[in-house]
Design an enzyme around this catalytic site. Sequence first.
Site, mmCIF file in Angstrom:
data_model
loop_
_atom_site.group_PDB
_atom_site.id
_atom_site.type_symbol
_atom_site.label_atom_id
_atom_site.label_comp_id
_atom_site.label_asym_id
_atom_site.label_seq_id
_atom_site.Cartn_x
_atom_site.Cartn_y
_atom_site.Cartn_z
ATOM 1 N N ARG A 1 8.394 7.848 5.856
ATOM 2 C CA ARG A 1 8.207 9.281 6.075
ATOM 3 C C ARG A 1 8.595 9.684 7.494
ATOM 4 N NH1 ARG A 1 2.159 9.993 4.356
ATOM 5 N NH2 ARG A 1 2.520 12.146 5.030
ATOM 6 N N ASP B 1 0.451 5.507 0.597
ATOM 7 C CA ASP B 1 -0.487 6.486 1.134
ATOM 8 C C ASP B 1 -0.889 7.509 0.076
ATOM 9 O OD1 ASP B 1 -0.456 5.293 3.640
ATOM 10 O OD2 ASP B 1 1.177 6.560 4.372
ATOM 11 N N ARG C 1 0.845 -1.197 0.000
ATOM 12 C CA ARG C 1 0.000 0.000 0.000
ATOM 13 C C ARG C 1 0.876 1.240 0.000
ATOM 14 N NH1 ARG C 1 -4.423 -1.023 4.708
ATOM 15 N NH2 ARG C 1 -2.542 -1.197 5.949
#
Length: 246
Positions: A194, A51, A49
């Site tokens: 991140r 974001d 996945r």
Amino acid sequence: MRYFIEFAYKGTHYHGWQSQPNAISVQEVLTKALNLLLHDTFEIVGAGRTDAGVHAAQMYAHFDTETSFDATLLVKKLNSFLPEDIAVFSVKRMHDEAHARFDASARTYEYLIHTQKDVFSKDLSWYHFRDLDIAKMNQAAKILLEYEDFECFSKVHTDVFTFNCSITEAYWTQEGNKIMFTISANRFLRNMVRAIVGTLINIGTGKIEVDELRNIIESKNRSKAGFSVPAHGLYLTKVKYPYINE
């Protein structure tokens, strides 16, 4: 029959890879295109996945269909049909147990920063104008390879069985006003890259010292780590499989 599709996308206008009830996703758009062109109904399973706002220079997904097709022609049709921010590279027949997510042996992410205002990089790189000590950030990046539990960089309340990840490389490079962080691992937690970049930025600006990174990792506490950098500078750049030759 099971097929792997290799593709890329600019994530600016998508709410991430995974289909959402009330927002557009890359998975939804790609699934609709494949179903329409193959006159079939199936779901596609991605390698992972990403974001909202995150990009992918290389992504894989698998799908099952009994429909016969010419792979080269399908790629051409998909690229004509899909929006300009999604590009398909190949569609390949795989063995029936091949799995785009579970079989991936390594993934690489890159985070891009530009230090001089650039109107052409607004959605593709993060503008950070403060001075950064790249040498210190690289010292800290090496520390990441000493650990396996990265709960401190994980999004809270995430549904995972383990916070362990095996990081094989993590380093910064700079060319002029362009700075790039590269990190590879067998798997990543949600928001992990991140959060790592934000923590290393804090080291690069002198907010915290290099050795404090060990305390942060060992705390297993997300609040001890740094801020989460904006999504638009992040790219999934490589996904490796043991049965796909480069």
